[in-house]
Design a protein around this motif. Structure first.
Motif: not given
Length: 372
Positions: A94-95, A246-247, A145-149, A60-61
């Motif tokens: 989001g990522f 992402g894996v 979403d916010e991808c939590t660091p 998307t980005y």
């Protein structure tokens, strides 16, 4: 009928099933090659299809910046634009936005950020992310979403996760229901079991066509990732698809399927191909190494891709040394083909009720010819 997943078999916690979409059925477990900007790098759509891939991922980005979702829609949607007639999953952006660091500003409503391309200012909210994915024509839309660091404290992870859950509820309301299309919620909470449980509870109360596990493969390491999957996947509805975002490397895929995951995506097979690395049934090879200069063997004797059928390790080594683009193309083709073959092998083993025995053979064979 909206997009849905049906169960075929379970062996231990490993599952086989079928994802039913507007653009066809996808056997699971499945690996989706990443087509970030409307193309799987260094591959034509026909080449991707020839590997056995049934579903790909768009970003998307990147697509909202170039060529814009509105332009893709005017040109007939992403499927037509990139000549991909099977299902497409689009991530929410989001990522990528969260990784911009100093180029973004986040608030309750969404994120304002500067384009990495030209510095122009953009705004992404849960509603706008859903709108962009709708314009692209995605079969599977992902919640913003916010991808939590990583690492994050419990307090930081909780704050991040709860914001993502509020955004998930807004995205659900914005999503336009239509046959064969669906919206996935994304479980967050870092490596904290109580936060993952809270996130699953929030998402299942909202209700989604599938559930993704986000916030992993961000630096926590395989051991922590598997430990998080050990307690997260059993919390998810057994009736819905489970997607680990992402894996990853082949060993990651095997371990995650063992823990009940159905869907995967990652840039590793194509990125590694561009770097001269091949994943094979006998381990990982770095074709830039001088020892392959006169190695007349195929990359993988068990592989039927064009790189293995028609060329030697020595030839691909030569292409890489000469910086010929065909080298990375052949390795990308091979790696995607190998990933598809690996997923098919695991699916067949689950259906036959012999997943662990097959997994042991796969892991043993990886030691035959590979490099550390």
């Amino acid at each position: 009928m909206t997009l849905h997943w049906t169960h075929a078999a379970t062996d231990g916690r490993a599952r086989a099933g079928m994802l039913h979409t507007a653009h066809g059925e996808v056997p699971t477990p499945v690996f989706m090659p990443v087509g970030t900007a409307g193309t799987v790098k260094a591959m034509t759509a026909d080449a991707v299809r020839s590997t056995g891939a049934r579903m790909v991922l768009g970003n998307t980005y990147h697509l909202m910046l170039r060529p814009t979702a509105e332009r893709v829609a005017r040109l007939g949607g992403l499927h037509r634009f990139m000549d991909w007639h099977g299902p497409i999953l689009t991530d929410s952006g989001g990522f990528q936005v969260m990784s911009l660091s100093g180029l973004r500003k986040m608030d309750e409503d969404g994120v304002t950020f500067q384009s990495h391309v030209d510095g122009s200012k953009h705004r992404l909210t849960p509603e706008r992310s859903i709108e962009i994915q709708h314009l692209l024509g995605a079969d599977v839309t992902m919640s913003f979403d916010e991808c939590t660091p990583f690492p994050a404290t419990h307090e930081e992870a909780a704050k991040s996760m709860r914001l993502s859950m509020r955004w998930a509820a807004r995205g659900r309301k914005a999503f336009v229901e239509r046959p064969g299309h669906g919206l996935f919620g994304i479980v967050q909470g870092s490596t904290f079991e109580d936060l993952r449980a809270e996130s699953v509870a929030a998402l299942t109360e909202i209700g989604f066509e599938g559930y993704a596990i986000g916030g992993l493969a961000v630096g926590e390491g395989q051991e922590a990732m598997f430990a998080t999957l050990d307690f997260t996947t059993p919390m998810l509805p057994a009736t819905h698809a489970r997607y680990l975002m992402g894996v990853g490397k082949p060993a990651d895929l095997l371990g995650a399927v063992r823990r009940g995951v159905d869907m995967f995506d990652c840039v590793i097979p194509t990125r590694s191909g561009r770097m001269g690395r091949a994943y094979t049934s006998r381990g990982q090879l770095n074709l830039r190494n001088a020892k392959y200069a006169e190695d007349d063997r195929p990359l993988d004797p068990d592989c039927s891709c064009p790189a293995c059928r028609n060329h030697s390790r020595a030839y691909i080594h030569h292409l890489l040394k000469c910086e010929e683009m065909l080298g990375p193309m052949l390795l990308s083709w091979h790696n995607i083909h190998y990933y598809q073959a690996l997923m098919a092998r695991m699916r067949e083993a689950i259906l036959a009720g012999r997943f662990e025995a097959e997994a042991a053979l796969i892991e043993h064979d990886w030691t035959k010819d590979g490099e550390a």
